[in-house]
Scaffold this active site. Structure first.
Site, mmCIF file in Angstrom:
data_model
loop_
_atom_site.group_PDB
_atom_site.id
_atom_site.type_symbol
_atom_site.label_atom_id
_atom_site.label_comp_id
_atom_site.label_asym_id
_atom_site.label_seq_id
_atom_site.Cartn_x
_atom_site.Cartn_y
_atom_site.Cartn_z
ATOM 1 N N LYS A 40 0.819 -1.217 0.000
ATOM 2 C CA LYS A 40 0.000 0.000 0.000
ATOM 3 C C LYS A 40 0.853 1.267 0.000
ATOM 4 O O LYS A 40 1.841 1.351 0.718
ATOM 5 C CB LYS A 40 -0.909 0.005 1.231
ATOM 6 N N GLY A 45 6.681 0.618 5.604
ATOM 7 C CA GLY A 45 7.536 -0.322 4.881
ATOM 8 C C GLY A 45 7.539 -0.067 3.388
ATOM 9 O O GLY A 45 8.581 -0.121 2.731
ATOM 10 N N CYS A 46 6.378 0.237 2.839
ATOM 11 C CA CYS A 46 6.262 0.468 1.399
ATOM 12 C C CYS A 46 6.963 1.763 0.998
ATOM 13 O O CYS A 46 7.598 1.838 -0.055
ATOM 14 C CB CYS A 46 4.794 0.501 0.990
ATOM 15 N N THR A 47 6.848 2.784 1.836
ATOM 16 C CA THR A 47 7.540 4.042 1.567
ATOM 17 C C THR A 47 9.048 3.829 1.622
ATOM 18 O O THR A 47 9.783 4.296 0.747
ATOM 19 C CB THR A 47 7.083 5.125 2.558
ATOM 20 N N GLY A 50 10.237 2.036 -1.466
ATOM 21 C CA GLY A 50 10.263 2.980 -2.579
ATOM 22 C C GLY A 50 11.473 3.902 -2.502
ATOM 23 O O GLY A 50 12.133 4.160 -3.511
#
Length: 158
Positions: A40, A45-47, A50
């Site tokens: 998401k 974690g996703c940020t 990225g």
């Protein structure tokens, strides 16, 4: 729908991506391609993942590898996420789960004690012929991008 298999060409697909450009299986044949699936936009974690791909983008580009982030978020969400974090690569809006099914990344997860179907953090390396060369599943963010970069370096020497 077929499933992408190691050592075989990735089946045909067409999905919407940021930059107002759809991505197809044929687009992956211009260079090495890295598809990284994350749960998401704008989550810790996703940020971080990225940011790690962003911070190593020049090294991947020098090796002839393109990076694409994939989640089920909308194009609008992706465009904002991309701008906010200055990602130099496109994000794929897989709200129809076309690529998620193709790469078999939708898995049962435990979220705060509740079972939910979600994206299992995964990364895939596809060669210039569109063949799936490597897969990382159940990815832990820390050190992952460096591992993928090392694999791309090794692949380029082969």
């Amino acid at each position: 729908m077929p499933i992408a298999t190691l050592g075989k060409k990735v089946p045909a697909f067409k999905v919407p991506a940021t930059g107002n450009t759809p991505l197809t299986h044929q687009d992956l044949r211009a260079q090495l391609s890295i598809l990284y699936f994350y749960p998401k936009d704008n989550t810790p974690g996703c940020t971080q993942e990225g940011h790690d791909f962003r911070d190593h983008h020049a090294a991947f580009k020098k090796l002839g590898a393109a990076i694409y982030g994939v989640s089920r978020d909308t194009l609008t969400s992706h465009e904002k996420f991309k701008i906010k974090h200055a990602f130099p690569f496109e994000l794929i809006a897989d709200s129809e789960e076309t690529l998620c099914v193709l790469f078999d990344v939708i898995q049962m997860k435990n979220l705060y004690g509740k079972k939910v179907l979600g994206i299992e953090r995964s990364t895939f390396l596809i060669d210039q012929e569109g063949v799936l060369q490597q897969a990382w599943r159940k990815v832990k963010v820390k050190g992952h991008v460096e591992e993928v970069l090392a694999a791309v370096k090794t692949f380029n020497r082969a």
